[in-house]
Design an enzyme around this catalytic site. Structure first.
Site, PDB file in Angstrom:
ATOM      1  N   SER A 241       0.847  -1.188   0.000  1.00  0.00           N
ATOM      2  CA  SER A 241       0.000   0.000   0.000  1.00  0.00           C
ATOM      3  C   SER A 241       0.883   1.239   0.000  1.00  0.00           C
ATOM      4  CB  SER A 241      -0.896   0.001   1.246  1.00  0.00           C
ATOM      5  OG  SER A 241      -0.074   0.169   2.388  1.00  0.00           O
ATOM      6  N   LYS A 242       0.239   2.396  -0.012  1.00  0.00           N
ATOM      7  CA  LYS A 242       0.981   3.662  -0.136  1.00  0.00           C
ATOM      8  C   LYS A 242       2.051   3.839   0.944  1.00  0.00           C
ATOM      9  CE  LYS A 242      -1.931   6.680  -2.863  1.00  0.00           C
ATOM     10  NZ  LYS A 242      -3.308   6.155  -2.935  1.00  0.00           N
ATOM     11  N   ARG A 243       1.821   3.231   2.115  1.00  0.00           N
ATOM     12  CA  ARG A 243       2.830   3.475   3.160  1.00  0.00           C
ATOM     13  C   ARG A 243       4.134   2.743   2.873  1.00  0.00           C
ATOM     14  NH1 ARG A 243       2.179  -0.707   6.898  1.00  0.00           N
ATOM     15  NH2 ARG A 243       0.419  -2.006   6.304  1.00  0.00           N
TER      16      ARG A 243
END
Length: 472
Positions: A241-243
């Site tokens: 994911s984006k993290r």
């Protein structure tokens, strides 16, 4: 009709955002399998979610596919343009008593779900409207009459054989109350009518597959082969994911990665051929097979991608690298008006650059007559006694006839010898004079690219700079 033996794969993204790394890898596997088998690769945009689908997302997906080099043979087809076909197939199932209208309200369904969970049952639809033979009405949905006994077997090309008990499956909704067919139904009709032979997709779709197989059978369609690709995880083993960093394909373009590096990286997330790490596209087409896709999730490793990018920057055709670098130079307000000069700069820098912005950033001294001199470097290396050596280099350089890589090497060695100093005594001061920094490509490369006039003028500027500094 298409030749029945022909492999036909597809990629069918929803245009509700950018093309993500996971989707790109699925597209790549489908594309490679079609190319490997000399089949066809079909692109279909699943835009039936009218609220969330946007034209901008569609454009972003097509741009990303094009950048990666994943060309399609047919399409892009748009699912929303096929809604009348889907509705006709819903009517066919209702007419054949393989589907029925259901008027249970969302509130009633929620109530049933809670009751089932409280009683330890599976929260599936309880069949209230199954045998009522209700007519179409406002707010009614259409449900598929799922067989209530027996098993549905998925012979997955990647995961192997998976069995599902039909009694566990729901009478799934195939048309919503707004008259729009649901994803699971539309995808079956479209794949069947486009004669897709191999459905390669993420393994988050595994649980949809038995329901879809039952729909293929109810509609009298041939069932394709399914291959479910494991998901991609971040370093902490949670879903990517984006993290974990950039997840959209085009973000990697903006970060200065080459498409070949990303393709090579994505294919190795879950597929392997011995210990080989680096593959050209032609090699991949020749070698790719579904049997070598791993069954377990792949872990995204940014370091490995960076390493591959560095490899591709080193080996990229010069003119292609020039084109790829131009936008990054422009961002820094730099312009290469002479392509030859640009090629020389690339030749100097490509061996150590990991990304294109890093390469553009480290090249700025080529574009300015007076590169800013690093203060710490000046303090350490640009001492008054160095000024005389630099002056001597500038004077002797004006006379040099063999201004080639070898010629410059010999010149610098001879000059150091004549002045009874070690070459390294003048190497760093000269580097700072030419680039403003203590780290750069080889001195002879830099001198060759800058050309004799620029080199002499930069050395003279540095001598003046040393003369203008207050004595310690």
């Amino acid at each position: 009709m298409h030749n029945i033996k022909e492999v036909r794969t597809r990629f069918a993204p929803s245009p509700t955002g950018y093309l993500h790394i996971g989707g790109a890898r699925t597209a790549l596997f489908s594309w490679l399998y079609a190319r490997h088998t000399r089949g066809k690769f079909v692109l279909r945009i699943e835009d039936t979610d009218q609220q969330r689908s946007t034209e901008e997302s569609t454009r972003a997906i097509l741009d990303a596919m094009t950048w990666l080099g994943l060309n399609w043979d047919e399409g892009p087809f748009f699912q929303a343009e096929r809604v009348d076909i889907h509705r006709a197939m819903v009517r066919k199932l209702v007419d054949e008593d393989k589907a029925y209208y259901c008027v249970c309200s969302p509130e009633e369904l929620e109530e049933k779900r809670k009751r089932a969970l409280a009683e330890g049952r599976k929260p599936k639809y309880d069949g209230t409207c199954r045998d009522k033979k209700l007519p179409p009405s406002d707010g009614a949905v259409v449900r598929f009459r799922c067989p209530q006994e027996g098993t549905t077997i998925v012979n997955d090309l990647i995961k192997g054989k998976i069995s599902f008990n039909n009694e566990e499956l729901d009478d799934l909704i195939i048309q919503r109350s707004d008259g729009y067919p649901t994803y699971n139904f539309a995808v079956v009709v479209d794949d069947a009518q486009m004669e897709i032979s191999h459905v390669i997709r993420g393994d988050d779709h595994v649980n949809n597959t038995p329901r879809q197989i039952l729909l293929y059978e109810a509609l009298g369609y041939d069932i394709p082969q399914f291959g479910h690709v494991p998901m991609i995880l971040g370093a902490d083993k949670t879903r990517l994911s984006k993290r974990h960093g950039a997840t959209s394909v085009m973000a990697y373009k903006e970060l200065g990665y080459l498409p070949e590096a990303l393709v090579n990286y994505l294919v190795r997330l879950g597929w392997s051929h011995g210990d080989q790490e680096i593959f050209s596209l032609d090699e991949l087409i020749g070698l790719f097979d579904l049997g070598s896709i791993g069954k377990s999730a792949a872990v995204f490793n940014p370091e490995k991608l960076l390493w591959l990018n560095q490899h591709y920057i080193k080996s990229y055709p010069e003119d292609k690298l020039l084109d790829a670098l131009n936008p990054f130079w422009n961002k820094l307000g730099l312009e290469v008006s002479d392509p030859d000069y640009g090629r020389h700069i690339i030749g100097d820098l490509r061996a150590r650059a990991k990304t294109l912005p890093e390469m553009a950033e480290s090249s700025t001294f080529y574009f300015t007559d007076e590169p800013p001199i690093d203060a710490d470097a000046a303090k350490k290396f640009l001492t008054p006694e160095i000024a005389g050596h630099l002056e001597a280099i500038a004077e002797a350089l004006a006379m040099i006839e063999d201004y080639s890589k070898e010629g410059i090497e010999v010149f610098l060695r001879n000059l150091a010898e004549a002045r009874a100093i070690k070459l390294k005594t003048i190497a760093q001061p000269l580097r700072i004079a030419l680039t403003g920094k203590t780290v750069s490509p080889g001195l002879d490369d830099v001198m060759l690219t800058l050309g004799k006039e620029r080199v002499i003028s930069r050395i003279r500027r540095t001598v003046s700079f040393i003369g203008s500094q207050p004595l310690p």
